[in-house]
Motif scaffolding. Structure first.
Motif, mmCIF file in Angstrom:
data_model
loop_
_atom_site.group_PDB
_atom_site.id
_atom_site.type_symbol
_atom_site.label_atom_id
_atom_site.label_comp_id
_atom_site.label_asym_id
_atom_site.label_seq_id
_atom_site.Cartn_x
_atom_site.Cartn_y
_atom_site.Cartn_z
ATOM 1 N N SER A 75 0.714 -1.106 -0.131
ATOM 2 C CA SER A 75 0.040 0.156 -0.105
ATOM 3 C C SER A 75 0.978 1.158 -0.101
ATOM 4 O O SER A 75 1.619 1.290 -0.872
ATOM 5 N N ARG A 76 0.828 2.056 1.014
ATOM 6 C CA ARG A 76 1.523 3.495 1.003
ATOM 7 C C ARG A 76 2.893 3.308 1.491
ATOM 8 O O ARG A 76 3.914 4.048 1.158
ATOM 9 N N LEU A 77 3.338 2.252 1.710
ATOM 10 C CA LEU A 77 4.873 1.899 1.949
ATOM 11 C C LEU A 77 5.672 1.248 0.899
ATOM 12 O O LEU A 77 6.793 1.071 0.912
ATOM 13 N N ARG A 78 4.791 1.233 -0.237
ATOM 14 C CA ARG A 78 5.503 0.506 -1.346
ATOM 15 C C ARG A 78 6.801 1.411 -2.047
ATOM 16 O O ARG A 78 7.772 1.184 -2.201
ATOM 17 N N GLY A 79 6.278 2.871 -2.200
ATOM 18 C CA GLY A 79 7.389 3.792 -2.424
ATOM 19 C C GLY A 79 8.652 3.841 -1.549
ATOM 20 O O GLY A 79 9.535 3.819 -2.216
ATOM 21 N N PRO A 80 8.515 4.117 -0.330
ATOM 22 C CA PRO A 80 9.698 4.029 0.570
ATOM 23 C C PRO A 80 10.407 2.555 0.367
ATOM 24 O O PRO A 80 11.717 2.572 0.422
ATOM 25 N N ALA A 81 9.892 1.512 0.165
ATOM 26 C CA ALA A 81 10.326 0.180 0.224
ATOM 27 C C ALA A 81 11.096 0.270 -1.044
ATOM 28 O O ALA A 81 12.452 -0.363 -1.023
ATOM 29 N N ILE A 82 10.672 0.526 -2.220
ATOM 30 C CA ILE A 82 11.492 0.545 -3.350
ATOM 31 C C ILE A 82 12.758 1.505 -3.402
ATOM 32 O O ILE A 82 13.757 1.252 -3.684
ATOM 33 N N ALA A 83 12.575 2.676 -2.537
ATOM 34 C CA ALA A 83 13.478 3.651 -2.280
ATOM 35 C C ALA A 83 14.561 2.985 -1.537
ATOM 36 O O ALA A 83 15.920 3.204 -1.826
ATOM 37 N N VAL A 84 14.172 2.177 -0.381
ATOM 38 C CA VAL A 84 15.301 1.556 0.311
ATOM 39 C C VAL A 84 16.046 0.357 -0.469
ATOM 40 O O VAL A 84 17.315 0.432 -0.382
ATOM 41 N N VAL A 85 15.226 -0.314 -1.514
ATOM 42 C CA VAL A 85 16.010 -1.321 -2.415
ATOM 43 C C VAL A 85 17.054 -0.424 -3.183
ATOM 44 O O VAL A 85 18.399 -1.013 -3.419
ATOM 45 N N LEU A 86 16.704 0.471 -3.872
ATOM 46 C CA LEU A 86 17.502 1.324 -4.890
ATOM 47 C C LEU A 86 18.931 1.846 -3.975
ATOM 48 O O LEU A 86 19.830 2.091 -4.455
ATOM 49 N N GLY A 87 18.228 2.501 -2.654
ATOM 50 C CA GLY A 87 19.223 2.874 -1.850
ATOM 51 C C GLY A 87 20.325 1.881 -1.474
ATOM 52 O O GLY A 87 21.680 2.393 -1.558
ATOM 53 N N ALA A 88 20.054 0.683 -1.346
ATOM 54 C CA ALA A 88 20.802 -0.367 -0.971
ATOM 55 C C ALA A 88 21.710 -0.695 -2.121
ATOM 56 O O ALA A 88 22.996 -0.954 -1.820
ATOM 57 N N SER A 89 21.057 -0.512 -3.458
ATOM 58 C CA SER A 89 22.149 -1.297 -4.526
ATOM 59 C C SER A 89 23.160 0.190 -4.758
ATOM 60 O O SER A 89 24.302 -0.356 -5.071
ATOM 61 N N ALA A 90 22.521 1.413 -4.624
ATOM 62 C CA ALA A 90 23.612 2.402 -4.817
ATOM 63 C C ALA A 90 24.682 2.327 -3.708
ATOM 64 O O ALA A 90 26.071 2.728 -3.875
ATOM 65 N N LEU A 91 24.388 2.064 -2.456
ATOM 66 C CA LEU A 91 25.439 2.158 -1.445
ATOM 67 C C LEU A 91 26.331 0.960 -1.619
ATOM 68 O O LEU A 91 27.472 0.985 -1.501
ATOM 69 N N SER A 92 25.747 -0.367 -2.111
ATOM 70 C CA SER A 92 26.478 -1.199 -2.306
ATOM 71 C C SER A 92 27.920 -1.211 -3.551
ATOM 72 O O SER A 92 28.957 -1.298 -3.401
ATOM 73 N N TYR A 93 27.204 -0.363 -4.722
ATOM 74 C CA TYR A 93 28.178 -0.172 -5.544
ATOM 75 C C TYR A 93 29.099 1.279 -5.182
ATOM 76 O O TYR A 93 30.293 1.103 -5.945
ATOM 77 N N VAL A 94 29.040 1.726 -4.380
ATOM 78 C CA VAL A 94 29.955 2.787 -3.840
ATOM 79 C C VAL A 94 31.328 2.271 -3.683
ATOM 80 O O VAL A 94 32.359 2.521 -3.667
ATOM 81 N N THR A 95 31.364 0.921 -2.594
ATOM 82 C CA THR A 95 32.527 0.324 -2.246
ATOM 83 C C THR A 95 32.862 -0.963 -2.887
ATOM 84 O O THR A 95 33.683 -1.787 -2.470
ATOM 85 N N LEU A 96 32.268 -1.204 -4.327
ATOM 86 C CA LEU A 96 32.592 -2.243 -5.185
ATOM 87 C C LEU A 96 33.864 -2.083 -5.822
ATOM 88 O O LEU A 96 34.154 -0.740 -6.373
ATOM 89 N N PRO A 97 34.955 -2.797 -5.596
ATOM 90 C CA PRO A 97 36.184 -2.678 -6.556
ATOM 91 C C PRO A 97 36.012 -2.598 -8.127
ATOM 92 O O PRO A 97 35.093 -3.021 -8.606
#
Length: 373
Positions: A75-97
């Motif tokens: 429901s209303r938490l769908r947008g924040p959940a997708i933002a968390v997933v994309l944020g986690a993806s971006a955070l992982s790539y910051v320290t990727l060799p």
């Protein structure tokens, strides 16, 4: 009842697909993700960011599991959940060799896509497609901006994207097809129900027309045949009286199918209308409240009034008095001697008094007696 069963079946299918997708995502995130991270832990700078991205994806999956247990959606938490997933993806790539995008070191490349699909499974396919495109762009920007994009790296990225986008998108398409089939099945069922109702209405209308013809064939049709073959003469007062009675019966018959608050008074007014057309002054007085009599009872209650009104010379008075215990329909008119119609219903009683050219006739019905019998 069948609609409820179908809705339960559709809900079970949707729930089953959500559970299957969640299990696949959990197997990838909680199974392959930590294994790859631990194997290449020294390559991350610092490793804590990878664990933070892993925790974010795990939190989203646990949230989906909790929603499934409660029978709810994002429901209303769908947008924040997708933002968390994309944020986690971006955070992982910051320290990727460098040079490790879309390799086993890049564990989130094949994990975040499934987590996003879990959140967007009950949405239209374009929502999941846009998410997968955003996830791909995150990895591609990391490859183009933070690494040295060689031909081999680009080829590896393109090859990996086939499975990263293709498999989750297939699940999304299956979910959309199931929703479409459910909607089509519901629409088909509604159309079938509409056709069945139309056929039932047509059959009932045909049955009523046949019933009306059968009711008229006993008295009206022979009279019309007599007028047609000349055996009955229109100028004969007896024939005129029969015509008036049959006209009133036909009007009453047609009035029986009308949906009104008080069918008895409604049908009496139609009987009175025939006398009005002859110039007879008719008064109608109704008092009290009574239950709606069945059709056969109403015919017996109105038959006496109908015959008297069709024969009245100049004036008539109709009185209806009713309660929960007794319904009485009486008529007084200057119609001379007439035959008392015999009621077809056992619960109806008809009485008549003659005084010179004035006739009083009453039909009574006891609703309580019919209910107890």
């Amino acid at each position: 009842m069948s609609d409820a069963v179908e809705e339960v079946t559709r809900a079970q299918l949707r729930r089953g697909l959500r559970i299957a997708t969640l299990l696949v995502a959990m197997a990838i995130v909680f199974g392959l993700g930590p294994a790859n991270m631990l194997r290449h832990l020294d390559a991350y700078e610092p490793p804590l960011t990878q664990w933070a991205a892993f925790a974010a994806l795990g939190a989203v999956l646990l949230g989906e599991a909790a929603l499934l247990l409660r029978g709810r959606s994002w429901s209303r938490l769908r947008g924040p959940a997708i933002a968390v997933v994309l944020g986690a993806s971006a955070l992982s790539y910051v320290t990727l060799p460098d040079g490790r995008t879309s390799t086993t070191v890049d564990w989130i490349f094949g994990a975040a896509n499934w987590v996003g699909v879990v959140v967007l499974l009950d949405r239209p396919p374009r929502s999941a497609a846009l998410f997968l495109l955003a996830h791909e762009l995150t990895a591609l920007l990391n490859l183009l901006l933070l690494e040295d994009p060689t031909r081999g790296a680009l080829a590896r990225f393109a090859t990996g994207s086939v499975t990263v986008i293709g498999f989750p998108l297939c699940v999304v398409v299956v979910a959309a097809i199931l929703r479409g089939l459910s909607a089509a099945a519901m629409a088909s069922r509604r159309e079938i129900e509409r056709v069945r109702v139309s056929e039932a209405v047509a059959a009932e209308s045909h049955r009523r027309r046949q019933q009306r013809f059968a009711e008229l064939s006993a008295t009206t049709v022979p009279m019309l045949e007599g007028l047609a073959d000349g055996s009955l003469r229109p100028e004969d007062p007896v024939v005129q009286r029969r015509c008036a009675i049959e006209a009133a019966r036909m009007r009453r018959l047609f009035a029986e199918t009308d949906t009104v608050a008080n069918p008895l008074l409604h049908e009496l007014r139609h009987c009175i209308d025939v006398a009005d057309r002859k110039g007879v002054v008719v008064e109608l007085d109704a008092r009290g409240q009574w239950p709606v009599p069945p059709v056969v009872v109403r015919r017996d209650l109105t038959e006496a009034v109908l015959v008297v009104l069709a024969t009245a010379a100049s004036r008539a008075r109709v009185t209806v008095v009713g309660s929960a215990e007794l319904v009485s329909v009486s008529v007084v008119a200057d119609c001379g001697d007439i035959d008392v119609p015999a009621p077809a219903t056992p619960g109806v009683r008809v009485e008549a008094l003659n005084n010179d050219d004035t006739v009083w006739m009453e039909a009574q019905w006891q609703p309580s007696r019919q209910r107890t019998s």
